[in-house]
Scaffold this active site. Structure first.
Site, PDB file in Angstrom:
ATOM      1  N   LYS A  74       0.861  -1.178   0.000  1.00 13.83           N
ATOM      2  CA  LYS A  74       0.000   0.000   0.000  1.00 13.83           C
ATOM      3  C   LYS A  74       0.900   1.233   0.000  1.00 13.83           C
ATOM      4  O   LYS A  74       1.926   1.263   0.693  1.00 13.83           O
ATOM      5  CB  LYS A  74      -0.885  -0.019   1.251  1.00 13.83           C
ATOM      6  N   SER A 111      -9.633   2.018   2.842  1.00 11.82           N
ATOM      7  CA  SER A 111      -8.732   2.734   1.969  1.00 11.82           C
ATOM      8  C   SER A 111      -7.732   1.842   1.240  1.00 11.82           C
ATOM      9  O   SER A 111      -7.131   2.270   0.255  1.00 11.82           O
ATOM     10  CB  SER A 111      -7.963   3.787   2.764  1.00 11.82           C
ATOM     11  N   SER A 152      -9.830  -0.290   7.111  1.00 11.47           N
ATOM     12  CA  SER A 152      -9.263  -0.229   5.763  1.00 11.47           C
ATOM     13  C   SER A 152      -8.559  -1.480   5.264  1.00 11.47           C
ATOM     14  O   SER A 152      -8.191  -1.524   4.096  1.00 11.47           O
ATOM     15  CB  SER A 152      -8.303   0.944   5.647  1.00 11.47           C
TER      16      SER A 152
HETATM   17  N1  GLN Z   1     -13.159   4.403   6.259  1.00  7.82           N
HETATM   18  C1  GLN Z   1     -12.485   4.893   7.425  1.00  7.82           C
HETATM   19  C2  GLN Z   1     -12.056   6.321   7.200  1.00  7.82           C
HETATM   20  O1  GLN Z   1     -12.399   6.852   6.216  1.00  7.82           O
HETATM   21  C3  GLN Z   1     -11.311   4.019   7.774  1.00  7.82           C
HETATM   22  C4  GLN Z   1     -10.097   4.286   6.991  1.00  7.82           C
HETATM   23  C5  GLN Z   1      -8.937   3.473   7.416  1.00  7.82           C
HETATM   24  O2  GLN Z   1      -9.073   2.473   8.116  1.00  7.82           O
HETATM   25  N2  GLN Z   1      -7.752   3.923   7.040  1.00  7.82           N
HETATM   26  O3  GLN Z   1     -11.403   6.916   7.990  1.00  7.82           O
END
Ligand code: GLN
Length: 491
Positions: A78, A156, A180
């Site tokens: 990532k 994400s 994410s």
């Molecule tokens: N969807 C969540 C956010 O927008 C989690 C994102 C994540 O775990 N990096 O913050």
């Protein structure tokens, strides 16, 4: 061999150890697939020279008789992990072209020079600074879900999940702040695990919300995730003061020791995870998975996590608060994009940050700054911290009645690209089932458990108590030996 991409991490590693293929051949095969699928948008950076040099180094280790369990197997990272050999952008224009002088600890531990010997295929697309649930917040364009190119892959870590599902890499790294790893794994029909907060070092992970951020692997099976997780985790006392000083168990050995049946395992089913907000198709798949666990000997018990709904406002105060502080370093002077021809110093800051950050990141910086400001700190931030503790306490109460918690990862299957991109709150609400474990710092995983609307994959979430990743992986492994959802692949 043409079907190398269908082999699991464990199978590829065995093939390499038997010298029936070489790391260079495997790397070439996967790079070929990556380059044949540019529309998926999963990769942000590749570099054949770098990848093949790493593969040659892996082959040299193999030739010398090194039998490390991941040696020579490809991985992709990532873009939130900084890497010396590839650019690192965290999905943001702010970091376009950035080259880190060092590797993140996780990258180094998996890598070929000083680690497990995996060969990096490059960097994977993600929501900007890992803020999002659909990968549509990336400054470099969305990622398509391999199961339906009109749908989001989740976020994400959308690039990570899509790349594994499309067999562009046998495994990938991801980060999970509020879901994410788990949510994109569910949306793309792959397996992912977020370990206990502190298991994996955050050193070299571009910081979003430091008290929540955790690294973990995405792969096709629990068995493959166990191999990567063992290599990724471990104390890093000089570089991440929140890394736990517990020795990392050999998760693969734990998996091999999984009992034949799950007799005696109590699986908690939180009432709040099965309320009216859960769509019927996801509910049916998750309930069928719970039935499979019962058939394997486990006992499903009803439990309650009464503050589940509060996880959304709590997370969307704490995460932006921490983000607003972490992202203050990107000012165009110390780090990040610098605006051309500013009028004065104030304009330099303002323009650099306005040009470098996307809309969602700017929104979160403003929310975070607001909830931390004098007069609002007590009303929002402090209050959220208190409820965060109560959410963690609810889990401890639940774990007196069960050994594992199971439920959906997300209320629905992957939605259509563009469907929620103008509605940040709709995105936030979809995080409801992953945020609680993040706020409590508990390990959680997602594994494929069926298909829902439009033939899209459904994920089952398993949450364990602190440091009980082995128990999670064992349950998931037994489930995957009894089912073949994780082996289904997109057309
Ligand atoms: N969807 C969540 C956010 O927008 C989690 C994102 C994540 O775990 N990096 O913050």
């Amino acid at each position: 061999m043409n079907d190398l991409h269908d082999l699991s991490v464990a199978e590829l590693a065995a093939l390499l150890r038997r010298r029936e293929t070489s790391a260079v051949e495997v790397a070439r095969h996967f790079l070929g697939r990556v380059h044949a699928q540019p529309n998926l948008g999963a990769f942000l950076a590749t570099d054949e020279t770098v990848t093949l040099a790493q593969a040659a180094a892996a082959d040299a280790r193999l030739a010398a008789g090194d039998s490390a369990p991941l040696l020579g197997v490809p991985v992709a990272h990532k873009d939130v992990f900084v890497t010396r050999e590839f650019p690192s952008t965290a999905g943001s224009k702010m970091l376009q072209g950035y080259r880190s002088p060092f590797d993140a600890t996780v990258v180094q531990r998996l890598g070929v020079q000083t680690g497990a010997g995996m060969v990096s295929l490059g960097k994977l697309n993600c929501d900007e600074f890992a803020m999002g649930s659909s990968n549509e917040n990336s400054a470099y364009g969305p990622v398509q879900n391999p199961w339906d190119h009109q749908r989001v892959p989740g976020g994400s870590s959308g690039g990570s999940a899509a790349a594994v599902a499309a067999r562009l890499t046998p495994a990938a790294t991801g980060t999970d702040t509020g879901g994410s790893i788990r949510q994109p794994a569910a949306f793309c029909g792959v397996t992912g695990i977020k370990p206990t907060y502190g298991r994996a070092s955050r050193y070299g992970m571009v910081a979003f919300a430091s008290s929540l951020d955790q690294a973990g692997p995405l792969a096709r099976s629990a068995e493959d995730c166990a191999l990567l997780l063992s290599a990724m985790c471990g104390p890093d006392p000089d570089r991440d003061s929140t890394s736990l000083d517990d020795p990392t168990p050999d998760f693969s050995a734990a998996l091999k020791a999984t009992p034949e049946r799950l007799d005696g395992l109590r699986i908690g089913m939180p009432t709040e995870f099965f309320g009216p907000g859960l769509s019927g198709d996801v509910r049916a798949a998750v309930q069928a998975a719970l039935q499979t666990f019962e058939d394997l000997g486990a006992r499903v018990v009803e439990i309650t996590l009464p503050r589940t709904e509060l996880a959304i406002p709590v997370y969307y105060i704490i995460a932006p608060a921490e983000a607003s502080s972490n992202l203050s370093r990107f000012d165009g002077v110390r780090y990040g994009h610098r605006s051309a021809n500013p009028k004065d110093l104030a304009d330099l800051y303002r323009s650099s940050r306005s040009e470098g950050f996307g809309a969602e990141v700017q929104r979160r910086i403003m929310i975070g700054t607001y909830v931390l400001s004098h007069g609002y700190y007590d009303a929002y931030y402090l209050q959220a911290q208190k409820i965060r503790r109560l959410i963690a306490d609810d889990f401890q109460r639940a774990f007196t009645q069960c050994d594992l918690i199971a439920g959906p990862v997300a209320p629905t299957v992957a939605w259509k690209l563009g469907e929620k991109s103008d509605d940040p709150v709709a995105n936030y609400l979809a995080d409801i089932f992953t945020l609680p474990a993040s706020l409590a710092g508990l390990p959680g995983m997602s594994l494929p458990c069926g298909f829902g609307e439009a033939g899209m994959p459904v994920g089952l979430q398993l949450i364990g108590n602190y440091l009980e990743e082995s128990r999670l992986l064992q349950a998931a492994h037994r489930f995957q030996q009894a089912t073949d959802w994780h082996q289904r692949k997109p057309a």
